[in-house]
Design a protein around this motif. Structure first.
Motif, PDB file in Angstrom:
ATOM      1  N   PHE A 201       0.844  -1.194   0.000  1.00 12.06           N
ATOM      2  CA  PHE A 201       0.000   0.000   0.000  1.00 12.06           C
ATOM      3  C   PHE A 201       0.877   1.240   0.000  1.00 12.06           C
ATOM      4  CE2 PHE A 201       0.552  -1.711   4.225  1.00 12.06           C
ATOM      5  CZ  PHE A 201       1.017  -0.636   4.960  1.00 12.06           C
ATOM      6  N   ARG A 202       0.248   2.384  -0.178  1.00 13.72           N
ATOM      7  CA  ARG A 202       0.951   3.661  -0.237  1.00 13.72           C
ATOM      8  C   ARG A 202       0.959   4.312   1.143  1.00 13.72           C
ATOM      9  NH1 ARG A 202       3.009   6.388  -3.916  1.00 13.72           N
ATOM     10  NH2 ARG A 202       2.178   5.071  -5.551  1.00 13.72           N
ATOM     11  N   ALA A 203       2.072   4.929   1.482  1.00 10.66           N
ATOM     12  CA  ALA A 203       2.190   5.769   2.677  1.00 10.66           C
ATOM     13  C   ALA A 203       2.438   7.186   2.186  1.00 10.66           C
ATOM     14  CB  ALA A 203       3.339   5.306   3.562  1.00 10.66           C
ATOM     15  N   ALA A 204       1.877   8.166   2.882  1.00  5.17           N
ATOM     16  CA  ALA A 204       2.009   9.555   2.437  1.00  5.17           C
ATOM     17  C   ALA A 204       1.942  10.499   3.620  1.00  5.17           C
ATOM     18  CB  ALA A 204       0.899   9.895   1.445  1.00  5.17           C
ATOM     19  N   THR A 205       2.526  11.680   3.440  1.00  3.09           N
ATOM     20  CA  THR A 205       2.369  12.737   4.428  1.00  3.09           C
ATOM     21  C   THR A 205       0.983  13.344   4.237  1.00  3.09           C
ATOM     22  OG1 THR A 205       3.451  14.313   2.947  1.00  3.09           O
ATOM     23  CG2 THR A 205       4.835  13.236   4.614  1.00  3.09           C
ATOM     24  N   PHE A 206       0.495  14.038   5.259  1.00  2.00           N
ATOM     25  CA  PHE A 206      -0.881  14.530   5.263  1.00  2.00           C
ATOM     26  C   PHE A 206      -1.197  15.502   4.127  1.00  2.00           C
ATOM     27  CE2 PHE A 206      -0.133  13.226   9.659  1.00  2.00           C
ATOM     28  CZ  PHE A 206      -1.217  12.393   9.848  1.00  2.00           C
ATOM     29  N   ASP A 207      -0.229  16.246   3.647  1.00  4.81           N
ATOM     30  CA  ASP A 207      -0.490  17.240   2.603  1.00  4.81           C
ATOM     31  C   ASP A 207      -0.718  16.624   1.225  1.00  4.81           C
ATOM     32  OD1 ASP A 207       2.236  16.446   2.493  1.00  4.81           O
ATOM     33  OD2 ASP A 207       2.708  18.235   1.327  1.00  4.81           O
TER      34      ASP A 207
ATOM     35  N   ARG B 108      -8.501  15.637 -12.386  1.00  6.90           N
ATOM     36  CA  ARG B 108      -9.436  16.300 -13.307  1.00  6.90           C
ATOM     37  C   ARG B 108     -10.884  16.025 -12.920  1.00  6.90           C
ATOM     38  NH1 ARG B 108      -6.467  16.152 -19.079  1.00  6.90           N
ATOM     39  NH2 ARG B 108      -4.408  16.407 -18.205  1.00  6.90           N
ATOM     40  N   ARG B 109     -11.084  15.125 -11.986  1.00  8.61           N
ATOM     41  CA  ARG B 109     -12.433  14.766 -11.564  1.00  8.61           C
ATOM     42  C   ARG B 109     -12.886  15.666 -10.426  1.00  8.61           C
ATOM     43  NH1 ARG B 109     -11.366   8.771 -10.140  1.00  8.61           N
ATOM     44  NH2 ARG B 109      -9.317   9.603  -9.778  1.00  8.61           N
ATOM     45  N   GLN B 110     -14.205  15.751 -10.222  1.00  6.41           N
ATOM     46  CA  GLN B 110     -14.765  16.528  -9.129  1.00  6.41           C
ATOM     47  C   GLN B 110     -14.417  15.894  -7.776  1.00  6.41           C
ATOM     48  OE1 GLN B 110     -15.375  19.440 -10.045  1.00  6.41           O
ATOM     49  NE2 GLN B 110     -17.569  19.676  -9.870  1.00  6.41           N
ATOM     50  N   ALA B 111     -14.478  14.592  -7.708  1.00  5.89           N
ATOM     51  CA  ALA B 111     -14.152  13.882  -6.470  1.00  5.89           C
ATOM     52  C   ALA B 111     -12.984  12.951  -6.745  1.00  5.89           C
ATOM     53  CB  ALA B 111     -15.354  13.093  -5.973  1.00  5.89           C
ATOM     54  N   TRP B 112     -12.192  12.704  -5.727  1.00  7.16           N
ATOM     55  CA  TRP B 112     -11.027  11.842  -5.895  1.00  7.16           C
ATOM     56  C   TRP B 112     -11.080  10.735  -4.867  1.00  7.16           C
ATOM     57  CZ3 TRP B 112      -6.795  10.467  -2.906  1.00  7.16           C
ATOM     58  CH2 TRP B 112      -5.767   9.843  -3.602  1.00  7.16           C
ATOM     59  N   TRP B 113     -11.028   9.508  -5.338  1.00  2.00           N
ATOM     60  CA  TRP B 113     -11.016   8.349  -4.462  1.00  2.00           C
ATOM     61  C   TRP B 113      -9.894   7.443  -4.912  1.00  2.00           C
ATOM     62  CZ3 TRP B 113     -14.202   9.149  -0.592  1.00  2.00           C
ATOM     63  CH2 TRP B 113     -15.299   9.957  -0.793  1.00  2.00           C
ATOM     64  N   SER B 114      -9.341   6.707  -3.982  1.00  4.77           N
ATOM     65  CA  SER B 114      -8.259   5.795  -4.343  1.00  4.77           C
ATOM     66  C   SER B 114      -8.248   4.618  -3.374  1.00  4.77           C
ATOM     67  CB  SER B 114      -6.916   6.510  -4.277  1.00  4.77           C
ATOM     68  OG  SER B 114      -6.470   6.616  -2.948  1.00  4.77           O
ATOM     69  N   ALA B 115      -7.281   3.767  -3.591  1.00  6.45           N
ATOM     70  CA  ALA B 115      -7.035   2.693  -2.639  1.00  6.45           C
ATOM     71  C   ALA B 115      -6.601   3.319  -1.313  1.00  6.45           C
ATOM     72  CB  ALA B 115      -5.950   1.777  -3.188  1.00  6.45           C
ATOM     73  N   PRO B 116      -6.710   2.585  -0.218  1.00  5.77           N
ATOM     74  CA  PRO B 116      -6.325   3.121   1.097  1.00  5.77           C
ATOM     75  C   PRO B 116      -4.869   3.606   1.134  1.00  5.77           C
ATOM     76  CG  PRO B 116      -7.465   1.036   1.339  1.00  5.77           C
ATOM     77  CD  PRO B 116      -7.191   1.215  -0.120  1.00  5.77           C
ATOM     78  N   VAL B 117      -4.657   4.661   1.899  1.00  2.00           N
ATOM     79  CA  VAL B 117      -3.331   5.250   2.083  1.00  2.00           C
ATOM     80  C   VAL B 117      -3.069   5.362   3.582  1.00  2.00           C
ATOM     81  CG1 VAL B 117      -1.913   7.309   1.712  1.00  2.00           C
ATOM     82  CG2 VAL B 117      -3.527   6.594  -0.051  1.00  2.00           C
ATOM     83  N   LEU B 118      -1.872   5.027   4.003  1.00  2.00           N
ATOM     84  CA  LEU B 118      -1.460   5.217   5.394  1.00  2.00           C
ATOM     85  C   LEU B 118      -0.839   6.608   5.492  1.00  2.00           C
ATOM     86  CD1 LEU B 118      -0.808   4.287   8.284  1.00  2.00           C
ATOM     87  CD2 LEU B 118       1.319   3.308   7.375  1.00  2.00           C
ATOM     88  N   PHE B 119      -1.509   7.532   6.167  1.00  2.00           N
ATOM     89  CA  PHE B 119      -0.972   8.875   6.327  1.00  2.00           C
ATOM     90  C   PHE B 119      -0.090   8.930   7.570  1.00  2.00           C
ATOM     91  CE2 PHE B 119      -4.560   9.693   3.550  1.00  2.00           C
ATOM     92  CZ  PHE B 119      -3.964  10.519   2.609  1.00  2.00           C
ATOM     93  N   VAL B 120       1.080   9.537   7.421  1.00  2.00           N
ATOM     94  CA  VAL B 120       2.065   9.637   8.497  1.00  2.00           C
ATOM     95  C   VAL B 120       2.559  11.076   8.610  1.00  2.00           C
ATOM     96  CG1 VAL B 120       2.830   7.231   8.317  1.00  2.00           C
ATOM     97  CG2 VAL B 120       3.934   8.972   6.920  1.00  2.00           C
ATOM     98  N   ALA B 121       3.077  11.425   9.769  1.00  2.00           N
ATOM     99  CA  ALA B 121       3.614  12.769   9.973  1.00  2.00           C
ATOM    100  C   ALA B 121       4.893  12.989   9.171  1.00  2.00           C
ATOM    101  CB  ALA B 121       3.885  13.009  11.462  1.00  2.00           C
ATOM    102  N   ARG B 122       5.713  11.942   9.060  1.00  2.00           N
ATOM    103  CA  ARG B 122       6.970  12.008   8.302  1.00  2.00           C
ATOM    104  C   ARG B 122       7.209  10.682   7.592  1.00  2.00           C
ATOM    105  NH1 ARG B 122      11.017  15.454   8.919  1.00  2.00           N
ATOM    106  NH2 ARG B 122      12.539  13.844   8.516  1.00  2.00           N
ATOM    107  N   LEU B 123       7.791  10.762   6.426  1.00  2.00           N
ATOM    108  CA  LEU B 123       8.151   9.543   5.693  1.00  2.00           C
ATOM    109  C   LEU B 123       9.603   9.197   6.004  1.00  2.00           C
ATOM    110  CD1 LEU B 123       6.480   9.962   2.208  1.00  2.00           C
ATOM    111  CD2 LEU B 123       6.170   8.076   3.807  1.00  2.00           C
ATOM    112  N   ASP B 124       9.805   8.631   7.168  1.00  2.00           N
ATOM    113  CA  ASP B 124      11.124   8.118   7.537  1.00  2.00           C
ATOM    114  C   ASP B 124      10.903   6.739   8.141  1.00  2.00           C
ATOM    115  OD1 ASP B 124      10.616   8.364  10.413  1.00  2.00           O
ATOM    116  OD2 ASP B 124      10.995  10.493  10.157  1.00  2.00           O
ATOM    117  N   ARG B 125      11.939   5.971   8.220  1.00  2.00           N
ATOM    118  CA  ARG B 125      11.805   4.578   8.650  1.00  2.00           C
ATOM    119  C   ARG B 125      11.158   4.460  10.034  1.00  2.00           C
ATOM    120  NH1 ARG B 125      12.787   0.152   6.479  1.00  2.00           N
ATOM    121  NH2 ARG B 125      14.152   1.039   4.881  1.00  2.00           N
TER     122      ARG B 125
END
Length: 99
Positions: free
Chosen positions: A39-45, A55-72
């Motif tokens: 799965f994808r991990a991403a910062t909140f922004d 380009r779509r009005q709404a954006w949906w995707s597979a689940p993402v793990l949001f983290v404060a920082r992308l470090d190990r």
């Protein structure tokens, strides 16, 4: 259901190519029983950036793990929390991501 034991967490993008305060990457988590989750991990922004560039009005995707920082350390703590929460439900659910 018992929480899955994490064997390894692999960043599929090298850490030196990721902006730890504003970025995203694909993760591959391997469990001690031989199973795995990707799965994808991403910062909140990143969600706002993805919405702006869609380009779509709404954006949906597979689940993402949001983290404060992308470090190990931060990602390991977040994945470990997913493994502990509800017997690992979220970590197993995130395995539904299609490449």
């Amino acid at each position: 259901m018992a929480a899955p034991k994490i064997e390894s967490i692999d960043f599929l993008t090298p850490l030196d190519r990721i902006d730890p305060v504003s970025g995203d990457c694909e993760l591959h988590v391997t469990f001690a029983d031989g199973g795995s989750s990707r799965f994808r991990a991403a910062t909140f922004d990143r969600a706002q950036t993805w919405m702006r560039t869609s380009r779509r009005q709404a954006w949906w995707s597979a689940p993402v793990l949001f983290v404060a920082r992308l470090d190990r350390d931060t990602v390991t703590a977040a994945v470990s929390a997913m493994a502990a929460e509800m017997g690992g439900y979220w970590l197993r659910y995130y395995n539904q991501r299609k490449a």
